[in-house]
Design a protein around this motif. Structure first.
Motif, short mmCIF file in Angstrom:
data_model
loop_
_atom_site.label_atom_id
_atom_site.label_comp_id
_atom_site.label_asym_id
_atom_site.label_seq_id
_atom_site.Cartn_x
_atom_site.Cartn_y
_atom_site.Cartn_z
N SER A 65 0.83 -1.21 0.00
CA SER A 65 0.00 0.00 0.00
C SER A 65 0.86 1.26 0.00
O SER A 65 0.53 2.24 -0.66
CB SER A 65 -0.96 0.00 1.19
N PHE A 66 1.99 1.22 0.71
CA PHE A 66 2.92 2.35 0.68
C PHE A 66 3.40 2.61 -0.74
O PHE A 66 3.41 3.75 -1.20
CB PHE A 66 4.10 2.08 1.62
N ALA A 67 3.80 1.55 -1.42
CA ALA A 67 4.30 1.70 -2.79
C ALA A 67 3.23 2.26 -3.72
O ALA A 67 3.51 3.16 -4.53
CB ALA A 67 4.81 0.36 -3.31
N VAL A 68 2.02 1.77 -3.60
CA VAL A 68 0.92 2.25 -4.45
C VAL A 68 0.62 3.72 -4.17
O VAL A 68 0.48 4.53 -5.09
CB VAL A 68 -0.33 1.36 -4.28
N LEU A 69 0.52 4.08 -2.90
CA LEU A 69 0.20 5.46 -2.54
C LEU A 69 1.32 6.43 -2.95
O LEU A 69 1.04 7.53 -3.45
CB LEU A 69 -0.07 5.57 -1.05
N LEU A 70 2.56 6.02 -2.77
CA LEU A 70 3.67 6.89 -3.18
C LEU A 70 3.71 7.02 -4.70
O LEU A 70 3.97 8.10 -5.23
CB LEU A 70 5.00 6.36 -2.65
#
Length: 161
Positions: A65-70
């Motif tokens: 989720s961090f990767a997608v949001l960033l």
């Protein structure tokens, strides 16, 4: 000499920044949990017999989720550091939700899973994924926004003196 179009191009491309920042996020969470657990002499998930599945699941899903949001934040033509302000709580909530889901999935029961997620959210252990998300998201933004060049020794300059 570089043209004006080259000055506007980021030094680090967004996909590379997302990959580097995601690795930093996961590394900071693992390191932070380890050091905090050592300092406090407590387990992150203090329920005997629960196993490692909830922790592994929650960190894995939080990292994705961090990767997608960033990646979403870096898609803008001029990404803003203010994106860190919404990436951090979103990743923290995903971490807690998947921790709860993982605990229920391995048979902890709904109330016990809520107690586990609540304990993590209200102790210093909750600051670890939130802080790691903030630091890593800011770093990913900085990689894309900074137009700095690599450091050079004095004799590497192209100037003919």
């Amino acid at each position: 000499m570089s043209s004006a179009g080259d000055d506007r191009a980021p030094r680090v491309r967004p996909p590379v920044a997302v990959a580097l920042a995601t690795v930093v996020f996961a590394t900071l969470v693992i390191f932070g949990f380890g050091m905090l657990s050592l300092a406090l002499d407590e387990d992150v998930i203090a329920m005997p017999g629960l196993g490692q599945v909830p922790g592994i699941l929650s960190l894995s899903i939080a990292a994705v989720s961090f990767a997608v949001l960033l990646a979403i934040a870096l898609r803008q033509s001029a990404p803003s550091f203010w994106a860190v302000a919404w990436i951090t709580p979103a990743v923290f909530l995903v971490y807690l939700a998947t921790l709860w889901i993982g605990a229920v999935g391995v048979g902890a029961g709904i109330a016990a899973a809520a107690a586990i997620a609540g304990r993590v959210a209200t102790t210093w252990f909750g600051a670890v994924p939130a802080g790691a998300a903030a630091v890593a998201a800011w770093g990913g933004m900085a990689l894309v926004r900074t137009r700095a060049d690599r450091p050079r020794w004095p004799w590497e300059h192209d100037d003919d003196e």
